[in-house]
Design a protein around this motif. Structure first.
Motif, PDB file in Angstrom:
ATOM      1  N   MET A  83       0.238  -1.195  -0.133  1.00 56.04           N
ATOM      2  CA  MET A  83       0.008  -0.183  -0.037  1.00 56.04           C
ATOM      3  C   MET A  83       1.004   1.352   0.016  1.00 56.04           C
ATOM      4  SD  MET A  83      -2.685  -0.923  -0.252  1.00 56.04           S
ATOM      5  CE  MET A  83      -4.597  -0.627   0.024  1.00 56.04           C
ATOM      6  N   ALA A  84       2.033   1.705   1.108  1.00 57.49           N
ATOM      7  CA  ALA A  84       2.452   2.512   0.955  1.00 57.49           C
ATOM      8  C   ALA A  84       3.456   2.175  -0.537  1.00 57.49           C
ATOM      9  CB  ALA A  84       3.861   2.155   1.400  1.00 57.49           C
ATOM     10  N   LEU A  85       4.224   1.449  -1.708  1.00 56.21           N
ATOM     11  CA  LEU A  85       4.320   2.024  -2.630  1.00 56.21           C
ATOM     12  C   LEU A  85       2.882   2.424  -3.406  1.00 56.21           C
ATOM     13  CD1 LEU A  85       6.056  -1.917  -2.938  1.00 56.21           C
ATOM     14  CD2 LEU A  85       7.134   0.227  -3.746  1.00 56.21           C
ATOM     15  N   MET A  90      11.379   6.471  -1.390  1.00 56.65           N
ATOM     16  CA  MET A  90      11.112   5.953  -0.709  1.00 56.65           C
ATOM     17  C   MET A  90      10.057   4.531  -1.870  1.00 56.65           C
ATOM     18  SD  MET A  90       8.606   7.649   2.044  1.00 56.65           S
ATOM     19  CE  MET A  90       7.993   8.759   1.195  1.00 56.65           C
ATOM     20  N   HIS A  91       9.900   5.372  -3.233  1.00 51.68           N
ATOM     21  CA  HIS A  91       9.447   4.222  -3.936  1.00 51.68           C
ATOM     22  C   HIS A  91      10.054   3.378  -5.134  1.00 51.68           C
ATOM     23  CE1 HIS A  91       5.632   2.881  -6.192  1.00 51.68           C
ATOM     24  NE2 HIS A  91       6.690   3.302  -7.597  1.00 51.68           N
ATOM     25  N   ILE A  92      10.999   4.124  -4.732  1.00 51.95           N
ATOM     26  CA  ILE A  92      12.077   3.126  -5.823  1.00 51.95           C
ATOM     27  C   ILE A  92      13.820   2.046  -4.840  1.00 51.95           C
ATOM     28  CG2 ILE A  92      11.610   4.675  -8.436  1.00 51.95           C
ATOM     29  CD1 ILE A  92      15.269   5.132  -7.506  1.00 51.95           C
ATOM     30  N   LEU A  93      13.782   2.727  -3.619  1.00 50.71           N
ATOM     31  CA  LEU A  93      15.051   2.276  -2.919  1.00 50.71           C
ATOM     32  C   LEU A  93      14.455   1.576  -1.346  1.00 50.71           C
ATOM     33  CD1 LEU A  93      17.572   4.287  -3.651  1.00 50.71           C
ATOM     34  CD2 LEU A  93      16.975   2.812  -4.611  1.00 50.71           C
ATOM     35  N   ILE A  94      13.559   2.491  -0.784  1.00 47.16           N
ATOM     36  CA  ILE A  94      14.093   2.366   0.307  1.00 47.16           C
ATOM     37  C   ILE A  94      12.438   0.849   0.523  1.00 47.16           C
ATOM     38  CG2 ILE A  94      13.008   2.080   2.369  1.00 47.16           C
ATOM     39  CD1 ILE A  94      13.915   5.933   1.601  1.00 47.16           C
ATOM     40  N   LEU A  95      11.577   1.286  -0.290  1.00 49.91           N
ATOM     41  CA  LEU A  95       9.913   0.166  -0.143  1.00 49.91           C
ATOM     42  C   LEU A  95      10.156  -1.886  -0.627  1.00 49.91           C
ATOM     43  CD1 LEU A  95       7.316   3.065  -0.167  1.00 49.91           C
ATOM     44  CD2 LEU A  95       8.052   1.556   1.689  1.00 49.91           C
ATOM     45  N   GLY A 133      13.062  -2.776  -1.574  1.00 57.54           N
ATOM     46  CA  GLY A 133      14.242  -2.926  -0.490  1.00 57.54           C
ATOM     47  C   GLY A 133      13.753  -4.098   0.691  1.00 57.54           C
ATOM     48  N   LEU A 134      12.994  -3.311   1.142  1.00 57.08           N
ATOM     49  CA  LEU A 134      12.294  -3.656   2.955  1.00 57.08           C
ATOM     50  C   LEU A 134      10.936  -4.658   1.895  1.00 57.08           C
ATOM     51  CD1 LEU A 134      10.757  -0.411   4.755  1.00 57.08           C
ATOM     52  CD2 LEU A 134      12.303  -1.931   5.778  1.00 57.08           C
ATOM     53  N   LEU A 135      10.634  -4.228   1.050  1.00 54.85           N
ATOM     54  CA  LEU A 135       9.545  -5.240   0.854  1.00 54.85           C
ATOM     55  C   LEU A 135      10.073  -6.786  -0.180  1.00 54.85           C
ATOM     56  CD1 LEU A 135       6.503  -4.892  -1.595  1.00 54.85           C
ATOM     57  CD2 LEU A 135       7.615  -6.691  -2.204  1.00 54.85           C
ATOM     58  N   ILE A 136      11.464  -6.416  -0.407  1.00 50.36           N
ATOM     59  CA  ILE A 136      12.090  -7.820  -0.927  1.00 50.36           C
ATOM     60  C   ILE A 136      12.779  -9.102   0.447  1.00 50.36           C
ATOM     61  CG2 ILE A 136      13.947  -9.154  -1.607  1.00 50.36           C
ATOM     62  CD1 ILE A 136      14.092  -6.795  -4.552  1.00 50.36           C
ATOM     63  N   ILE A 137      12.732  -7.806   0.925  1.00 49.39           N
ATOM     64  CA  ILE A 137      13.528  -8.860   2.592  1.00 49.39           C
ATOM     65  C   ILE A 137      12.388  -9.480   3.178  1.00 49.39           C
ATOM     66  CG2 ILE A 137      14.730  -8.551   4.898  1.00 49.39           C
ATOM     67  CD1 ILE A 137      16.011  -5.789   3.700  1.00 49.39           C
ATOM     68  N   THR A 138      11.436  -8.760   3.516  1.00 45.91           N
ATOM     69  CA  THR A 138      10.312  -9.273   4.011  1.00 45.91           C
ATOM     70  C   THR A 138       9.960 -10.449   3.285  1.00 45.91           C
ATOM     71  OG1 THR A 138       9.588  -6.676   4.440  1.00 45.91           O
ATOM     72  CG2 THR A 138       7.988  -8.271   5.167  1.00 45.91           C
ATOM     73  N   LEU A 139       9.353  -9.841   1.934  1.00 42.17           N
ATOM     74  CA  LEU A 139       9.112 -11.124   1.289  1.00 42.17           C
ATOM     75  C   LEU A 139      10.426 -12.550   1.702  1.00 42.17           C
ATOM     76  CD1 LEU A 139       7.363 -12.489  -1.044  1.00 42.17           C
ATOM     77  CD2 LEU A 139       9.054 -11.198  -2.524  1.00 42.17           C
ATOM     78  N   ALA A 140      11.656 -12.257   2.110  1.00 39.74           N
ATOM     79  CA  ALA A 140      12.013 -13.618   1.888  1.00 39.74           C
ATOM     80  C   ALA A 140      12.162 -14.091   3.436  1.00 39.74           C
ATOM     81  CB  ALA A 140      13.801 -13.039   1.770  1.00 39.74           C
ATOM     82  N   VAL A 141      11.626 -13.646   3.982  1.00 37.15           N
ATOM     83  CA  VAL A 141      11.024 -14.218   5.513  1.00 37.15           C
ATOM     84  C   VAL A 141       9.466 -14.726   5.603  1.00 37.15           C
ATOM     85  CG1 VAL A 141      10.804 -12.949   8.215  1.00 37.15           C
ATOM     86  CG2 VAL A 141      11.864 -11.966   6.983  1.00 37.15           C
TER      87      VAL A 141
END
Ligand code: HEC
Length: 504
Positions: free
Chosen positions: A141-143, A198-203, A205-213
């Motif tokens: 949603m933030a993306l 936020m849209h192209i780097l931070i979020l 990145g967070l999404l990929i880490i969270t998805l990995a977990v």
């Protein structure tokens, strides 16, 4: 899988594979990725997760392509998006795929969650898989929210303004959070650069880490088996991921791509005019935020915070901790009447708000929301800036002086017409003389404008006349439409100058 009728594996290939495996252990990875056992066998219904991964990868690819032509500044963002749509080969398609792809992702995410909920897949031991899934929902949603602003059109600007207003209502930290995200008290260039980061780097990145977990946890506990099967039958029908499930997932991904492609062919991405903070606009948020806007209408004035923070926050918190709140061990939806009816109420409530607000074509009257009103509008530019000097010049003066200020075309008919781009002429003029001339004119040709134009208009024209020398430093004046260095960046000389008066 290596059936005898397959091509015999040559000695060399075996050797190469053995060498690569000894160095990279790729067989272990291959085994891990492809041969995961699925109790109960492959199922079409188990494809939502893979489809979500697919859309996410598609968003990354199209997103990267979009960044290649995008400029995150308030002056260029809108135009760079128009450029992408009109000039870049296939740019329109990439933009549509990215825009509608985000909708597809939100829809799939909701379907995935509804399915997981119905199957009881969040229950022991998979509580954390669910929690990381809810975090993924938040990041998505933030993306969507940060991406919405990037085209910097009126729609994006005002919808984001409402969004930032909502963030501002978070108790205690709301104001600081908004300032941090916005890069100041108002939406501006810093907002655009921050949202872009936020849209192209931070979020992502967070999404990929969270998805990995999320995937790691998912693999630890495996797929949730269908509740209607006995353990013996599940064992009996067990199948590895490859090829059954992989082919089903692949087929559905292809189908999704076709549907999305067709949809994109017929549905351009809506784009309003370039954002203009001085002009109010009744914004409409992306459809997946519409329910929130609809909710806001029920809570006005000092109750607004119920719609902006309390209800959404409560909803999110309940979602997040749901596996620990629901202590019923049963998996079958029929034996979980409370959970299932709660879900039905939420889903139909959201859908209802959504459909209602689309049907009644609700727009958010931005000014009536106190989350917006409690900040003053950005101070308008001074009277000089509000006058569209280039446009004034082209309607009133360019017929004789020409858009480029040289007056060359009429010099034979009006020998005394000055060349504004000439440094010696500029040096010989005082500001007062220029003002005086515009107000009073100079017979026989130069008409007086004192009664025709307002004082700020005349002042702006005087500045404009001065600018012909500054912009170039040579006899060449700025090309029409590119008075980029003037303080009047929004103005643009009208097409053809009016016909000059016949000289007599
Ligand atoms: C019908 C033709 C015409 C139009 C329209 C016109 N001018 Fe002129 N302008 C002239 C001529 C001719 C002169 C030279 C007059 C002279 O020195 O006798 C002149 C002179 C000037 C001068 C220099 C005066 C001086 O003392 O040397 C300025 C400044 C000027 N114009 C500004 C403007 C502005 C600003 C506009 C529009 C608001 C405008 N003019 C519209 C024909 C025109």
């Amino acid at each position: 899988m290596n059936s005898p009728e397959q091509k015999p594996v040559t000695q060399e290939r075996l050797k190469l594979a053995g060498f690569l495996d000894s160095r990279t252990k790729f067989r272990m990875l291959q085994h891990h990725l492809l041969l995961e056992p699925l109790p109960g066998g492959s199922r079409w219904a188990a494809a939502f997760g893979s489809l979500l991964m697919f859309t996410f990868v598609m968003q990354i690819v199209t997103g990267i392509l979009l960044t290649m032509n995008y400029a995150p500044t308030v002056h260029a963002a809108f135009l760079s998006v128009v450029f992408t749509r009109k000039q870049v080969p296939l740019g329109w398609l990439i933009q549509r795929l990215h825009y509608w792809g985000s909708s597809a992702m939100v829809i799939l995410l909701l379907l995935h969650m509804v399915q997981v909920f119905l199957w009881g897949a969040y229950k022991k031991p998979r509580e954390f898989t669910w929690i990381f899934g809810v975090i993924l929902l938040g990041i998505t949603m933030a993306l969507a929210f940060t991406g919405y602003l990037l085209p910097w059109d009126e729609q994006a600007y005002w919808a984001s303004k409402v969004g930032m207003g909502i963030i501002g209502t978070v108790p205690l930290i709301g104001g600081s959070l908004r300032t941090l995200l916005q890069g100041g008290p108002h939406l501006g260039n810093l907002t655009l650069t921050r949202f872009y980061t936020m849209h192209i780097l931070i979020l992502p990145g967070l999404l990929i880490i969270t998805l990995a977990v999320h995937l790691y946890l998912f693999r630890i506990h495996g797929v949730t088996p269908p509740w209607w099967e006995t353990p013996e039958r599940l064992k009996l029908q067990e199948e590895p991921f490859w090829p059954g499930q992989a082919l089903k997932d692949g087929f559905l991904a292809l189908l999704l791509l076709c549907i999305l492609g067709l949809w994109c062919w017929f549905h351009p991405v809506p784009l309003a005019g370039m954002a203009d903070p001085a002009k109010a606009y009744n914004a409409r948020p992306a459809w997946y935020f519409m329910f929130l806007f609809e909710l806001l209408k029920f809570f006005q004035g000092k109750y607004e915070i119920i719609g902006t923070f309390i209800l959404p926050g409560l909803f999110f918190a309940i979602m997040l901790f749901w596996p620990f709140l629901d202590r019923n061990p049963a998996m079958s939806p029929r034996r979980r009447p409370f959970a299932v009816s709660l879900m039905a109420v939420c889903v139909f409530g959201l859908l209802g708000l959504e459909v209602f607000s689309i049907e009644t074509s609700q727009v958010m009257p931005v000014r009536s929301l106190s989350v917006i009103r409690n900040l003053p509008m950005p101070a308008a530019a001074g009277p000089l800036q509000q006058v569209r000097a280039a446009a004034l010049f082209s309607t009133n003066c360019a017929a004789c002086h020409e858009v480029n200020g040289t007056g060359d075309a009429l010099r034979t008919a009006m020998p005394k017409i000055p060349n504004f781009t000439d440094a010696t002429w500029q040096a010989a003029q005082t500001n007062a003389a220029i003002l005086h001339r515009i107000v009073h004119g100079k017979p026989p040709y130069m008409p007086p404008f004192g009664s025709k134009l307002t004082a700020p208009q005349i002042q702006a024209l005087a500045v404009y006349v001065r600018h012909f020398s500054k912009a170039t430093g040579t006899a060449k004046a700025p090309a029409p439409g590119r008075h980029a260095a003037t303080p009047f960046s929004k103005t643009r000389p009208a097409g053809a100058p009016p016909k000059p008066r016949p000289a007599h």
